[in-house]
Every structure is written in structure tokens, then in C-alpha cells.
Write a protein that holds these residues in place. Structure first.
Motif, PDB file in Angstrom:
ATOM      1  N   ILE A  22     -16.538  49.148 -58.475  1.00 41.94           N
ATOM      2  CA  ILE A  22     -15.480  48.170 -58.688  1.00 41.94           C
ATOM      3  C   ILE A  22     -15.858  47.296 -59.889  1.00 41.94           C
ATOM      4  CG2 ILE A  22     -16.462  46.524 -57.025  1.00 41.94           C
ATOM      5  CD1 ILE A  22     -13.540  45.873 -56.181  1.00 41.94           C
ATOM      6  N   THR A  23     -14.881  47.015 -60.742  1.00 45.11           N
ATOM      7  CA  THR A  23     -15.117  46.159 -61.906  1.00 45.11           C
ATOM      8  C   THR A  23     -14.832  44.703 -61.532  1.00 45.11           C
ATOM      9  OG1 THR A  23     -12.837  46.354 -62.663  1.00 45.11           O
ATOM     10  CG2 THR A  23     -14.412  48.031 -63.469  1.00 45.11           C
ATOM     11  N   GLN A  24     -15.113  43.799 -62.466  1.00 45.32           N
ATOM     12  CA  GLN A  24     -14.775  42.390 -62.225  1.00 45.32           C
ATOM     13  C   GLN A  24     -13.273  42.230 -62.030  1.00 45.32           C
ATOM     14  OE1 GLN A  24     -16.628  40.318 -65.569  1.00 45.32           O
ATOM     15  NE2 GLN A  24     -18.176  39.506 -64.160  1.00 45.32           N
ATOM     16  N   ALA A  25     -12.509  42.978 -62.803  1.00 43.71           N
ATOM     17  CA  ALA A  25     -11.043  42.918 -62.648  1.00 43.71           C
ATOM     18  C   ALA A  25     -10.644  43.453 -61.271  1.00 43.71           C
ATOM     19  CB  ALA A  25     -10.357  43.713 -63.753  1.00 43.71           C
ATOM     20  N   GLY A  26     -11.355  44.469 -60.791  1.00 43.15           N
ATOM     21  CA  GLY A  26     -11.093  45.010 -59.456  1.00 43.15           C
ATOM     22  C   GLY A  26     -11.430  44.005 -58.369  1.00 43.15           C
ATOM     23  N   GLU A  27     -12.562  43.320 -58.547  1.00 41.90           N
ATOM     24  CA  GLU A  27     -12.937  42.257 -57.601  1.00 41.90           C
ATOM     25  C   GLU A  27     -11.852  41.183 -57.572  1.00 41.90           C
ATOM     26  OE1 GLU A  27     -15.624  41.630 -55.595  1.00 41.90           O
ATOM     27  OE2 GLU A  27     -17.116  43.104 -56.240  1.00 41.90           O
ATOM     28  N   ALA A  28     -11.360  40.805 -58.749  1.00 41.31           N
ATOM     29  CA  ALA A  28     -10.306  39.779 -58.830  1.00 41.31           C
ATOM     30  C   ALA A  28      -9.024  40.262 -58.163  1.00 41.31           C
ATOM     31  CB  ALA A  28     -10.052  39.400 -60.294  1.00 41.31           C
ATOM     32  N   ALA A  29      -8.676  41.531 -58.379  1.00 37.97           N
ATOM     33  CA  ALA A  29      -7.463  42.077 -57.752  1.00 37.97           C
ATOM     34  C   ALA A  29      -7.591  42.074 -56.238  1.00 37.97           C
ATOM     35  CB  ALA A  29      -7.205  43.500 -58.256  1.00 37.97           C
ATOM     36  N   LEU A  30      -8.754  42.461 -55.732  1.00 34.12           N
ATOM     37  CA  LEU A  30      -8.984  42.464 -54.281  1.00 34.12           C
ATOM     38  C   LEU A  30      -8.896  41.038 -53.733  1.00 34.12           C
ATOM     39  CD1 LEU A  30      -9.719  44.027 -51.704  1.00 34.12           C
ATOM     40  CD2 LEU A  30     -12.137  43.747 -52.342  1.00 34.12           C
ATOM     41  N   GLU A  31      -9.532  40.103 -54.413  1.00 31.02           N
ATOM     42  CA  GLU A  31      -9.493  38.703 -53.973  1.00 31.02           C
ATOM     43  C   GLU A  31      -8.075  38.150 -54.003  1.00 31.02           C
ATOM     44  OE1 GLU A  31     -12.349  36.523 -56.299  1.00 31.02           O
ATOM     45  OE2 GLU A  31     -14.004  37.808 -55.603  1.00 31.02           O
ATOM     46  N   ASP A  32      -7.313  38.469 -55.063  1.00 26.80           N
ATOM     47  CA  ASP A  32      -5.917  38.014 -55.144  1.00 26.80           C
ATOM     48  C   ASP A  32      -5.112  38.548 -53.964  1.00 26.80           C
ATOM     49  OD1 ASP A  32      -6.449  36.707 -57.524  1.00 26.80           O
ATOM     50  OD2 ASP A  32      -5.449  38.199 -58.798  1.00 26.80           O
ATOM     51  N   TRP A  33      -5.300  39.827 -53.649  1.00 24.45           N
ATOM     52  CA  TRP A  33      -4.576  40.440 -52.533  1.00 24.45           C
ATOM     53  C   TRP A  33      -4.968  39.778 -51.211  1.00 24.45           C
ATOM     54  CZ3 TRP A  33      -6.495  44.045 -48.700  1.00 24.45           C
ATOM     55  CH2 TRP A  33      -5.483  44.586 -47.898  1.00 24.45           C
ATOM     56  N   ALA A  92      -6.151  51.482 -64.501  1.00 17.39           N
ATOM     57  CA  ALA A  92      -5.839  50.048 -64.586  1.00 17.39           C
ATOM     58  C   ALA A  92      -7.071  49.204 -64.906  1.00 17.39           C
ATOM     59  CB  ALA A  92      -5.221  49.586 -63.271  1.00 17.39           C
ATOM     60  N   GLY A  93      -8.244  49.835 -64.976  1.00 23.02           N
ATOM     61  CA  GLY A  93      -9.463  49.086 -65.292  1.00 23.02           C
ATOM     62  C   GLY A  93     -10.033  48.325 -64.108  1.00 23.02           C
ATOM     63  N   LEU A  94      -9.585  48.665 -62.899  1.00 21.03           N
ATOM     64  CA  LEU A  94     -10.059  47.960 -61.711  1.00 21.03           C
ATOM     65  C   LEU A  94     -11.286  48.626 -61.099  1.00 21.03           C
ATOM     66  CD1 LEU A  94      -6.592  47.137 -60.118  1.00 21.03           C
ATOM     67  CD2 LEU A  94      -7.982  45.738 -61.677  1.00 21.03           C
ATOM     68  N   VAL A  95     -11.524  49.870 -61.459  1.00 19.05           N
ATOM     69  CA  VAL A  95     -12.760  50.566 -61.092  1.00 19.05           C
ATOM     70  C   VAL A  95     -13.234  51.333 -62.315  1.00 19.05           C
ATOM     71  CG1 VAL A  95     -12.057  50.807 -58.668  1.00 19.05           C
ATOM     72  CG2 VAL A  95     -11.726  52.727 -60.225  1.00 19.05           C
TER      73      VAL A  95
END
Length: 196
Positions: free
Chosen positions: A86-97, A66-69
Motif C-alpha cells: 500500500i502506498t501513502q496515497a492508499g493509506e490516505a484512501a483507506l483512512e478517508d473511507w 490509481a497509485g494506491l498500491v
């Protein structure tokens, strides 16, 4: 549409389960491999949330697709090893959650409390022994949690305050269990319940 491509948008990250967010969070805190994630879990959240090796590695694969890591091969001697970040997209996914306003059910599965619920089936002495065992378990858990406080303090010193907060909540929970057990024990002994 494949799950991995759906996860690339914030709205569809709800497809990730709690194990994937545990993996993202542990990578954010500095774990790099599946093994390190499991070790970090054992020193921290295992007291209130479990995740197995069987959940970690599939989560890493899903998150990478998924490009999150981002993963790369980093063998140690003859052993193959993959490390992740963790990628920037992963950081964003974690923050969204973390920001999501989803229900947060509290699940407590405690065999000791279950046995106490039915302890009236026992004679007085056996019921008191069971109560004592539950109290001792919480005393042991407090000691265990306090033994990891120095590590949690180091994590706080690095700028991550919430692991120490959750550790202290765990200690407070078990101290409250001890207090209630002692209170009930005194009341139970004081009223001189009739033995069966």
C-alpha cells in the motif's frame, strides 16, 4: 477522465467499491499477493464479508493504476507472482473511507432465519428440528470463531486491535442466536403447541 486519474484525489475515491477497500486493508495488515489477501480474508472477515478471487485481482489492478498500491514482480520458481504494498496515497484512501459518514446498511441474508420465519407451515416436531439446526449452526460457528482467536490475539499484539474486536462481536452475535433459540425452544415446548 479515466477512473484511475480521478481516484488520485480524495474527493473522487468514492469510485472505489468495498472490494478495493478490503484489498487496501489486507495489504495494510501485511498480505502481499492476491493469494495472501484471499487467505487473510478466509481467516478473518469471511465470517461477515466475502470477496472472491475474481474481485481481488481486478481491484489490485485498479488500485495500482490509481497509485494506491505499488506492485512488483516476485516470481516463485517458474510461477509468476506479483506482490503489492500500500502506498501513502492508499493509506490516505483507506483512512478517508474509514472516516466517511456514508450509510452503513446491515445486510443479513440467512437461509436459516428465512426458513424459521415460515416454520409455522411445519408440524411442531419439524419446526423444533429446524430451530435446533439453526442453534447447532451457531454453536458450530462459535467454535469456528474461537479457533481463530489465537491468530487474532497475535494481530492485536502487533498493534491491530480491531480484528479481535470484530471477532468477539461475531462470537457474541452467535451466542445471542443460541440464547434466543434456547429461550424460544423452551417456550415452544412449554406451551404444547398443537401438532398439525
Amino acid at each position: 477522465m479515466q477512473l484511475a486519474s480521478k481516484l488520485r484525489t480524495s474527493a473522487d475515491r468514492s469510485e472505489l467499491g468495498a472490494p478495493a477497500y478490503v484489498v487496501l486493508g489486507m495489504l495494510r495488515l501485511g498480505a502481499r499477493s492476491g493469494y495472501e489477501i484471499k487467505q487473510a480474508v478466509e481467516l478473518s472477515i469471511r465470517f461477515f464479508w466475502t470477496i472472491s478471487q475474481a474481485q481481488i485481482y481486478p481491484s489490485l489492478e485498479l488500485l495500482e493504476r490509481a497509485g494506491l498500491v505499488h506492485g512488483r514482480s516476485e516470481p516463485q520458481g517458474r510461477r509468476p507472482r506479483r506482490v503489492f504494498e500500500i502506498t501513502q496515497a492508499g493509506e490516505a484512501a483507506l483512512e478517508d473511507w474509514l472516516r466517511s459518514e456514508e450509510p452503513m446498511p446491515f445486510e443479513l441474508r440467512d437461509i436459516g432465519l428465512l426458513k424459521l420465519f415460515f416454520a409455522d407451515a411445519l408440524d411442531r416436531n419439524d419446526a423444533l428440528a429446524l430451530l435446533g439446526a439453526v442453534k447447532r449452526r451457531s454453536e458450530e460457528r462459535v467454535a469456528s470463531l474461537r479457533s481463530v482467536e489465537p491468530a487474532a490475539q497475535l494481530v492485536e499484539d502487533e498493534g491491530n486491535a480491531h480484528p479481535l474486536l470484530t471477532l468477539r462481536m461475531g462470537i457474541a452475535y452467535h451466542l445471542a442466536m443460541i440464547d434466543v433459540c434456547q429461550e424460544f425452544e423452551q417456550k415452544f415446548v412449554g406451551r404444547g403447541s398443537v401438532s398439525r
